[in-house]
Design a protein around this motif. Structure first.
Motif, mmCIF file in Angstrom:
data_model
loop_
_atom_site.group_PDB
_atom_site.id
_atom_site.type_symbol
_atom_site.label_atom_id
_atom_site.label_comp_id
_atom_site.label_asym_id
_atom_site.label_seq_id
_atom_site.Cartn_x
_atom_site.Cartn_y
_atom_site.Cartn_z
ATOM 1 N N GLU A 1 42.804 76.642 91.165
ATOM 2 C CA GLU A 1 42.549 78.431 91.348
ATOM 3 C C GLU A 1 43.379 79.101 90.294
ATOM 4 O O GLU A 1 44.393 78.856 89.929
ATOM 5 N N GLY A 2 42.713 80.052 89.922
ATOM 6 C CA GLY A 2 43.363 80.912 88.940
ATOM 7 C C GLY A 2 43.392 80.428 87.606
ATOM 8 O O GLY A 2 44.280 80.766 86.720
ATOM 9 N N GLY A 3 42.722 79.498 87.039
ATOM 10 C CA GLY A 3 42.895 78.740 85.977
ATOM 11 C C GLY A 3 43.654 77.340 85.984
ATOM 12 O O GLY A 3 43.956 77.030 87.417
ATOM 13 N N PHE A 4 43.232 76.670 85.243
ATOM 14 C CA PHE A 4 44.065 75.148 85.354
ATOM 15 C C PHE A 4 45.204 75.167 84.800
ATOM 16 O O PHE A 4 45.555 75.484 83.851
ATOM 17 N N ARG A 5 46.170 74.888 85.733
ATOM 18 C CA ARG A 5 47.737 75.144 85.348
ATOM 19 C C ARG A 5 48.495 73.701 85.808
ATOM 20 O O ARG A 5 48.468 73.108 86.728
ATOM 21 N N VAL A 6 48.890 73.008 84.539
ATOM 22 C CA VAL A 6 49.538 71.981 84.551
ATOM 23 C C VAL A 6 51.085 72.158 84.313
ATOM 24 O O VAL A 6 51.762 72.949 83.834
ATOM 25 N N PRO A 7 51.728 71.470 85.146
ATOM 26 C CA PRO A 7 53.081 71.430 85.181
ATOM 27 C C PRO A 7 53.907 71.026 83.817
ATOM 28 O O PRO A 7 53.204 70.038 83.263
ATOM 29 N N PRO A 8 55.073 71.596 83.684
ATOM 30 C CA PRO A 8 55.704 70.928 82.172
ATOM 31 C C PRO A 8 55.898 69.647 82.205
ATOM 32 O O PRO A 8 56.182 69.141 83.164
ATOM 33 N N PRO A 9 56.440 68.977 81.241
ATOM 34 C CA PRO A 9 56.653 67.487 80.981
ATOM 35 C C PRO A 9 58.031 67.335 81.778
ATOM 36 O O PRO A 9 58.997 68.281 81.802
ATOM 37 N N GLY A 10 58.093 66.321 82.595
ATOM 38 C CA GLY A 10 59.451 65.871 83.151
ATOM 39 C C GLY A 10 59.415 66.555 84.559
ATOM 40 O O GLY A 10 60.139 66.185 85.486
ATOM 41 N N PHE A 11 58.614 67.578 85.167
ATOM 42 C CA PHE A 11 58.754 68.132 86.261
ATOM 43 C C PHE A 11 58.241 67.156 87.503
ATOM 44 O O PHE A 11 59.134 66.938 88.496
ATOM 45 N N MET A 12 57.282 66.528 87.187
ATOM 46 C CA MET A 12 56.928 65.643 88.425
ATOM 47 C C MET A 12 57.724 64.402 88.499
ATOM 48 O O MET A 12 57.697 64.009 89.819
ATOM 49 N N ARG A 13 58.295 63.948 87.294
ATOM 50 C CA ARG A 13 59.355 62.694 87.448
ATOM 51 C C ARG A 13 60.350 63.253 88.341
ATOM 52 O O ARG A 13 60.852 62.593 88.981
ATOM 53 N N THR A 14 60.895 64.594 88.058
ATOM 54 C CA THR A 14 61.987 65.084 88.641
ATOM 55 C C THR A 14 61.549 65.417 89.991
ATOM 56 O O THR A 14 62.554 65.021 91.136
ATOM 57 N N LEU A 15 60.496 65.847 90.442
ATOM 58 C CA LEU A 15 60.027 65.815 91.867
ATOM 59 C C LEU A 15 60.173 64.759 92.559
ATOM 60 O O LEU A 15 60.355 64.473 93.614
ATOM 61 N N LYS A 16 59.396 63.552 92.012
ATOM 62 C CA LYS A 16 59.357 62.196 92.630
ATOM 63 C C LYS A 16 60.874 61.749 92.849
ATOM 64 O O LYS A 16 60.921 61.239 93.945
ATOM 65 N N GLN A 17 61.742 61.887 92.015
ATOM 66 C CA GLN A 17 63.069 61.176 92.126
ATOM 67 C C GLN A 17 63.874 61.953 93.361
ATOM 68 O O GLN A 17 64.422 61.320 93.942
ATOM 69 N N PHE A 18 63.560 63.426 93.149
ATOM 70 C CA PHE A 18 64.321 64.298 94.476
ATOM 71 C C PHE A 18 63.623 63.714 95.618
ATOM 72 O O PHE A 18 64.397 63.526 96.640
ATOM 73 N N CYS A 19 62.260 63.540 95.872
ATOM 74 C CA CYS A 19 61.910 62.988 96.958
ATOM 75 C C CYS A 19 62.566 61.592 97.383
ATOM 76 O O CYS A 19 62.772 61.235 98.504
ATOM 77 N N LEU A 20 62.525 60.769 96.298
ATOM 78 C CA LEU A 20 62.971 59.353 96.706
ATOM 79 C C LEU A 20 64.543 59.520 97.107
ATOM 80 O O LEU A 20 64.830 58.742 98.185
ATOM 81 N N ASP A 21 65.171 60.154 96.480
ATOM 82 C CA ASP A 21 66.802 60.464 96.690
ATOM 83 C C ASP A 21 67.045 61.019 98.132
ATOM 84 O O ASP A 21 67.859 60.570 98.931
ATOM 85 N N LYS A 22 65.911 61.855 98.727
ATOM 86 C CA LYS A 22 66.016 62.527 99.930
ATOM 87 C C LYS A 22 65.277 61.712 101.092
ATOM 88 O O LYS A 22 65.098 62.025 102.262
ATOM 89 N N GLY A 23 64.576 60.693 100.906
ATOM 90 C CA GLY A 23 63.656 59.871 101.687
ATOM 91 C C GLY A 23 62.414 60.779 102.240
ATOM 92 O O GLY A 23 62.023 60.558 103.349
ATOM 93 N N ILE A 24 62.051 61.654 101.344
ATOM 94 C CA ILE A 24 60.833 62.432 101.622
ATOM 95 C C ILE A 24 59.504 62.005 100.718
ATOM 96 O O ILE A 24 59.588 61.463 99.808
#
Length: 111
Positions: free
Chosen positions: A45-68
């Protein structure tokens, strides 16, 4: 992250979004009370907006570290609309715990 004014010149993620998520986990909802993080890998929505390189990897690691769990919402970007079967496949080699899809799965016909 998309409209971040602190993004480095190379276009990578500066980490400000993750700092805010960490702050949220310390002040509002602890990791023990949080089941999942739901993200639309490519906002449609509002145009195609792609996260910057590294964001998804960092988010996944955050979730793994927290058990989320990490949930990727591919309702708008899935089924080849991004060039691969799912948009998340192109983002830092991240595999979500749950992938949400709809619409194109039955090509308009009832399942």
């Amino acid at each position: 992250c998309i409209d971040c004014n602190s993004r480095p010149a190379d276009g990578s993620c500066c980490g400000m979004s993750m700092d805010q998520l960490d702050f949220l986990m310390k002040t509002t909802s602890s990791p023990e009370e949080t089941a999942a993080v739901l993200i639309e890998p490519v906002q449609g929505e509002g145009g195609f907006r792609v996260p910057p390189p590294g964001f998804m990897r960092t988010l996944k690691q955050f979730c793994l570290d927290k058990g989320i769990l990490l949930i990727a919402d591919e309702v708008q970007s899935g089924f080849g609309r991004s060039g691969t079967m799912f948009a998340v496949e192109q983002l830092d080699d991240v595999v979500p715990d749950i992938l949400i899809m709809a619409k194109g799965i039955a090509n308009g016909l009832p399942l």
